[in-house]
Design an enzyme around this catalytic site. Structure first.
Site, PDB file in Angstrom:
ATOM      1  CG  ASP A  15      -2.331   0.513   0.904  1.00  0.00           C
ATOM      2  OD1 ASP A  15      -2.455   1.375   0.015  1.00  0.00           O
ATOM      3  OD2 ASP A  15      -3.296   0.078   1.563  1.00  0.00           O
ATOM      4  N   GLY A  59      -2.783   4.781  -8.183  1.00  0.00           N
ATOM      5  CA  GLY A  59      -2.694   5.490  -9.455  1.00  0.00           C
ATOM      6  C   GLY A  59      -2.201   6.909  -9.343  1.00  0.00           C
ATOM      7  CG  ASP A 114      -9.200   2.222  -1.160  1.00  0.00           C
ATOM      8  OD1 ASP A 114      -8.216   1.933  -1.860  1.00  0.00           O
ATOM      9  OD2 ASP A 114      -9.142   2.344   0.079  1.00  0.00           O
TER      10      ASP A 114
END
Length: 675
Positions: free
Chosen positions: A178, A213, A233
């Site tokens: 992440d 992104g 998300d």
């Protein structure tokens, strides 16, 4: 491709940056020792044979978050379900742990510690169990000092090599990495360091880059990770799924075997969308060659959820070894045609209806890249039936629905009955107690004629459905249609809302093979708008799609559950009435030709600080009649007036302003309809 010297230099740069970061915080520069002990992996490309088709599996986050139920027993149970429910046989491999599996603090040696309450036997025991089922285990951490959980679990920044070795020692097969708490360190450097750390372990580990992104990873990550998130998300709403779909579709040129665009997990089965919308979700993710990671709780999955997730014909589209992501052929009016080239030369074609009402969507074999042929075989991947077509690929697609077909030139096309298209003329709006006219069509798309054609329309119990023109014909040649007029009446007092109607056609091929085709669609019971001026926040709408969370009446948008917003506030001014939305958003009203104007004070809500850029539009019967241009949080509310005289349908639209979606909370403050 970057040369080795540049890559090695940049990796050392991130090492230096990380050392400085930890030194400033008073922490030991663990990464310096690790870098010195591993040499210089410096791989110029990820030619490791992993993820040659998009990864398929499960991730617990969307269904459990950090709740106590996320534990060893649950993870093992998911592995059992994969086997028992046929998901393993369908191609699902990875059982992936998300955030909250570790303790908040490392041990005295700087190593990660699995939470003993959740995983009393450690992660390796879980991996061993998953492996015993013929499956693989995934794990999660962040390219930062902490993960994304507010509880503050340790991230891998500065610990890449030791963490990667722990994962390998445990038998981990997949890493989701992440982007939270990244301390501003360059994304490419952070993710490349973990790539090198994983490579140094010698264990094959699929590497999922989850930096949302933000830094366009599709432009640089093909030799860093096996898949990369292209968006923020996803949430379990139609608007969120649609927004992410639109962001991911243009990135088709960047995907291929071993390097995939990842539009986030599947929401199928979480309950926020209809079965039709979930089939669209699964169809479009498969056409986009996206990773198929189940995000719902399989312990309570319905038979319908498992039927969608287990559709092997659709999965075969996603897993096609050619590895092409589908490309957009056309998209006008919310009528999307997306075609995916397959290794066997066929094309999978998605006819996707973004809008809130049935629409005819059409293309041709030539337009999707197939060679000229006398006829083609068309395989419907949800109906599991084959037909022949002379070259037209078309269907009337229900609201938010997708027709998914695989089409190929085939010398045996004549063995299949002709494809027929069932269609509708006009809208499906009905006033209770008043007959509504509806016209249906049955059109032969095949090279062969359809014979002994008959059609029947049925509605809910108590509705009067009567044909007012012929319902059958002896034969339909290629391209010809049977048009049937119907009178449809909802009983007086029927509440407003959507009601299912079903059109069924039966016919035969010239060889006598019997076939049938069905079109289900919604008729919407409406009431005329009240005379005078009404607040749009108080009127019923026909449909509402929203980027995050539901459209809110008379409050701002809170992004999650209904009612979680705040007072509508633009530029410090509070408004008691209106609509709170989040881009991309569309709210449609029935105005029945009886209204004249829509007025509102529009702008970005104050609740997100300086974030948010949006644009407002008003549409009347498919024509844009008013727009604002791009508005920002720094601007006060702007007056908007739209002439909707004579329109039957009025639609309020908010776009992202052209710069992507980021806290795009938009308000239709004091929105009113005059009739």
């Amino acid at each position: 491709m970057r040369n080795l010297h540049i890559r090695t230099t940049r990796r050392r740069m991130v090492t230096a940056l990380t050392v400085l970061l930890f030194a400033a915080a008073g922490a030991a520069p663990a990464v310096a020792a690790e870098e010195g002990s591993t040499g210089s992996p410096g791989s110029p490309a990820l030619a490791d044979g992993l993820a040659l088709t998009p990864p398929m599996g499960f991730n617990n986050w969307n269904s459990t978050h950090c709740r106590a139920e996320f534990n060893e027993s649950m993870v093992k149970g998911i592995a059992d379900i994969f086997v028992d429910k046929g998901l393993k046989d369908a191609g699902y491999q990875y059982v992936n742990l998300d955030d909250c599996w570790a303790l908040p603090d490392r041990d005295t040696d700087g190593r990660l510690v699995p939470d003993p309450a959740r995983f009393p036997n450690g992660i390796k025991a879980v991996a061993d169990y998953v492996h015993s089922k013929g499956l693989k285990l995934g794990i999660y951490t962040s390219a930062g000092t902490k993960t994304c959980s507010s509880s503050g679990f340790p991230g891998a920044l500065g610990h890449e090599y030791s963490d990667a070795q722990q994962f390998a020692d445990w038998g981990v097969d997949y890493l989701k990495y992440d982007n939270c708490n990244n301390q501003g360190v360059d994304a490419e450097l952070r993710y490349t360091t973990m790539r090198d750390a994983l490579k140094a372990t010698g264990r094959p580990i699929v590497y999922s880059i989850c930096e949302w992104g933000q830094n366009k990873p599709w432009e640089w990550a093909a030799d860093v990770g096996h898949l990369w998130r292209t968006t923020g998300d996803i949430s379990d709403t139609w608007g969120s799924m649609l927004s992410i779909l639109k962001q991911n579709l243009p990135l088709a040129p960047y995907a291929g075997p071993g390097h995939w665009n990842d539009p986030d997990m599947l929401e199928i089965g979480n309950g926020g969308m209809t079965a039709t919308e979930y089939r669209s979700h699964f169809s479009m993710w498969s056409v986009m060659a996206a990773p198929l990671l189940i995000g719902s709780d399989l312990r309570s999955a319905s038979a319908e959820t498992l039927e969608i997730l287990g559709n092997k014909e659709v999965i075969a589209v996603d897993q096609d070894p050619l590895g092409k992501q589908g490309s957009v052929v056309s998209s006008g009016g919310g009528r999307w045609v997306v075609a995916k080239e397959m290794k066997d030369g066929s094309r999978t074609v998605a006819l996707f209806n973004e809008s809130g009402s049935p629409q005819r969507i059409a293309t041709t074999a030539a337009a999707v890249g197939l060679p000229a042929a006398d006829a083609y075989t068309l395989r419907d991947l949800w109906q599991h039936r084959s037909y022949n077509t002379a070259g037209t690929i078309s269907a009337t697609v229900p609201a938010h629905g997708t027709v998914l077909v695989r089409v190929f030139a085939d010398r045996r096309w004549h063995q299949h009955p002709p494809a027929v298209e069932l269609g509708l003329d006009g809208d499906t709006l009905v006033q209770a107690g008043t007959p509504a006219a509806l016209t249906t069509t049955v059109t032969d798309l095949g090279r062969t004629p359809a014979t002994r054609v008959s059609v029947r329309l049925s509605g809910p119990e108590g509705w009067a459905v009567r044909a007012t023109s012929p319902t059958s014909t002896a034969a339909l040649p290629t391209g010809r249609s049977l048009r049937t007029k119907w009178s449809v009446t909802a009983p007086p007092g029927t509440p407003t809302g959507s009601y299912d109607l079903t059109l069924r056609a039966t016919y035969r091929s010239p060889s006598g093979v019997r076939a049938d085709s069905t079109l289900s669609f919604a008729a919407t019971v409406v009431v005329p708008p009240p005379s005078g001026t009404s607040g749009l926040g108080d009127l019923p709408w026909l449909s509402a799609a929203n980027g995050y969370g539901p459209v809110e009446r008379n409050t701002s948008n809170g992004e999650s559950a209904a009612g979680d917003g705040h007072p509508i506030t633009i530029g410090g001014v509070v408004y008691a009435k209106g609509l709170g939305v989040h881009a991309e958003s569309s709210v449609e009203y029935y105005t029945g030709t009886a209204c004249e104007t829509v007025t509102a004070q529009v702008g970005v809500d104050d609740e997100k600080g300086a974030n948010g850029t949006v644009a407002f539009e008003v549409w009347a019967d498919g024509t844009k009649v008013a727009s604002t241009g791009v508005l920002t949080n720094a601007m006060p509310a702007q007056p908007l007036t739209a002439d909707v005289t004579g329109a039957r349908l009025v639609r309020l639209v908010v776009t992202d302003g052209g710069d992507g979606i980021d806290s795009d909370h938009a308000d239709w403050a004091d929105a009113q309809l005059s009739c």
